[in-house]
Design an enzyme around this catalytic site. Structure first.
Site, PDB file in Angstrom:
ATOM      1  N   LYS A 157      46.061  46.641  15.433  1.00 61.36           N
ATOM      2  CA  LYS A 157      44.847  46.186  14.727  1.00 61.36           C
ATOM      3  C   LYS A 157      45.238  45.315  13.536  1.00 61.36           C
ATOM      4  CE  LYS A 157      40.969  47.744  11.925  1.00 61.36           C
ATOM      5  NZ  LYS A 157      39.813  48.621  11.881  1.00 61.36           N
ATOM      6  N   HIS A 302      43.752  34.758  59.976  1.00 57.31           N
ATOM      7  CA  HIS A 302      42.476  34.986  59.292  1.00 57.31           C
ATOM      8  C   HIS A 302      42.073  36.452  59.336  1.00 57.31           C
ATOM      9  CE1 HIS A 302      42.104  30.719  58.782  1.00 57.31           C
ATOM     10  NE2 HIS A 302      42.319  30.551  60.074  1.00 57.31           N
TER      11      HIS A 302
END
Ligand SMILES: NC(=O)c1ncn([C@@H]2O[C@H](COP(=O)(O)O)[C@@H](O)[C@H]2O)c1NC=O
Length: 546
Positions: A157, A302
């Site tokens: 932080k 595919h």
């Protein structure tokens, strides 16, 4: 928070440029993994950095003959409760959290007699690794690090003032930065982002364990659903791919850092970088090949199989799989649930192929296939069986158990003979193969097989009649044998809703059929098979694949 409340915050008195360095004068070190610790501490000391440290981290540093202040001496409070409280003290956290850009913070530190830290080096108790050893609940509870994440989050932080390091692999960069005037603001921001990923990943592990093993949150009305109220996952970016399914889509591969490895962790031995579609097809091929117990090969285009077969060895399985549909095998992805031998490689080499994935490659096979510049060669671990899988939908995620073969339904011994003579062992073996192979094809799927190989596949159709037509047409047109469907067996991934689709197969001369059964028109369907004198088994299990 109501709409009228405001988050209390004062603007910093100074703005930092991204290249603003902050010299390191004081460092806090508290690490479970002591790798590289002494070298780091020595370099920091040489650079004039004051070292503050916890319990055994401090002992390791002191044992190396380096000066170090123990946290206890800093706080005037002993480490207690078996290490549950060490660094949870304002003298530590104010030193981490004071924002050096704010004169008021610096004034308060001064009044309180607290010195700031510019560097925090922490790594956490090894929660995930300990869980993997099967440790009991009490042991796991003690592995939940409290003080470590608090320091990491605080330092992250306060990245305008503090550099936070959670990974021993970064120690060299720490030493270099300290020796060159400290980390830049941009570097501190990047370190903070990595630190929050570290604590978030840690908490996902803890929360997942708590909500599944300790306090199961999957119970609704006294019954376990098997699905906890919350699921969290953590994924690390692997390769950034050239593009996605289409060139205008950007794409990347993410892998999970724990749990069973699979295609995503494959080692690429040769060829161009894997594409998004390569991964999709290789995954489908890899799963399909592992659905069979003996040597098996699947060829995928595919995401659908255009070849799938078993054999006495991988070369034979490949020959048969290629023969399923030699036209479509061009540009396909090949997966073998074993090692690619020289013989298999010699068969594969003449056909344009995108990817070959296997458990390994014989050296001679590798030599043959490496001559193909663009062919990608992968070695992967067998895919996970069981467990769950997920699929995103708009606004959510569908999660289901993986479709695993069932003893009751997928084992031919559990099938019901609906009509015709019981199949011979050879025909039954073909039916069993077809039944396992059909689930590799997208629904509606019909798969014709003979001698351990698919000979015609109808997949991805919106009605089952068309899948039947497609399977027969492919069988009879693609391999120079206009009667290839005759005498083959057929598997249907779900029941025949009407007799019409089955009739297409019967007219083509299939000798036996396996299907789940369960249609309201089963009687009509079975009667059609009976009229044709064809054996039909019902499995009671369905294998849709969408
Ligand atoms: N309780 C605390 O105040 C606390 N402060 C730091 N730790 C952890 O203790 C470990 C280091 O301890 P040691 O230096 O004694 O080996 C680090 O993994 C750190 O994350 C703590 N341990 C657990 O929460």
């Amino acid at each position: 928070m109501s709409g009228t409340e405001k988050v209390h915050s004062t603007a910093p008195d100074v703005q930092l440029a991204d290249d603003a360095r902050r010299p390191v004068r004081r460092a806090l070190l508290s690490v479970f993994d002591k790798t590289g610790l002494v070298e780091l501490a020595a370099a920091l000391h040489t650079a004039g950095v004051e070292l503050v440290s916890t319990g055994s981290t401090a002992s390791t540093i002191a044992d190396a003959g380096l000066p170090v202040t123990r946290v206890e001496d800093l706080t005037g409070f002993p480490e207690c409760l078996e290490g549950r409280v060490k660094t949870l003290h304002p003298r530590v956290h104010a030193g981490i959290l004071a924002d050096s850009r704010k004169a008021d913070h610096l004034r308060q530190l001064d009044e309180l007699g607290i010195a700031a830290f510019e560097l925090v080096v922490v790594n956490l108790y090894p929660f995930a690794a300990t869980l993997a050893t099967g440790a009991d609940e009490n042991t796991m509870v003690e592995q939940i690090d409290i003080g470590g994440p608090s320091m990491v989050r605080a330092a992250a932080k306060n990245h305008p003032s503090v550099a936070v390091v959670v990974d021993p692999a970064r120690y060299d960069a720490v030493i270099e930065a300290v020796q060159t005037g400290g980390f830049t603001y941009a570097q501190r921001k990047a370190l903070a982002a990595a630190a929050f990923v570290h604590t978030a990943t840690y908490d996902v592990h803890v929360a997942s364990w708590m909500s599944s093993a300790v306090a199961p949150s999957d119970v609704v009305d006294g019954v376990s659903t098997g699905f906890p109220e919350w699921i969290g996952g953590t994924w690390d970016r692997g390769d950034v791919l050239r593009y996605g399914e289409n060139p205008h889509q950007r794409a990347a591969l993410y892998t999970h850092g724990h749990g069973p490895a699979g295609l995503a962790q494959a080692t690429q031995l040769h060829g161009k970088a894997m594409s998004y579609n390569n991964y999709v097809d290789a995954d489908a091929a890899w799963r399909a090949a592992w659905d069979h117990e003996g040597p098996a090969v699947a060829i995928i285009k595919h995401a659908n199989p255009c070849g799938i077969a078993v054999g006495a060895n991988i070369a034979e399985a490949h020959r048969r799989a290629h023969a399923t549909d030699p036209v479509s095998a061009y540009g396909g992805v090949i997966a073998a649930n074993g090692v690619i031998t020289r013989e298999a490689a010699e068969q594969i080499a003449p056909v344009f192929t995108e990817v070959v994935v296997a458990t390994g490659f014989e050296p001679a096979a590798l030599e043959i296939l490496q001559a193909k510049k663009n062919l990608r060669l992968l070695v992967a671990a067998a895919p996970a069986r069981g467990g769950v899988e997920s699929r995103p939908i708009s606004g959510g995620l569908l999660v289901q158990e993986r479709d695993v073969f069932q003893a009751d339904g997928d084992d031919p011994a559990s099938w019901t003979l609906a009509t015709g003579e019981a199949a011979s062992p050879e025909v039954l073996a073909d039916l069993a193969f077809a039944w396992k192979a059909v689930r590799a094809a997208k629904s509606n799927a019909i798969l014709l097989a003979a001698d351990g190989a698919a000979v015609g596949i109808g997949m991805g159709q919106v009605n089952r009649v068309d899948s039947c037509r497609l399977a027969v047409e492919r069988a009879n047109t693609l391999a120079g044998d206009a009667e290839r469907a005759r005498g083959a067996v057929a598997a249907s991934d779900a029941f025949f809703p009407f007799a019409d689709g089955l009739q297409v197969l019967l007219d083509a001369g299939v000798r036996a059929v396996v299907q789940p059964g369960g249609s309201i028109r089963d009687e009509e369907v079975v009667a059609a098979a009976a009229a044709a004198g064809v054996t039909m088994y019902l499995t009671g299990t369905r294998h849709f694949a969408h």
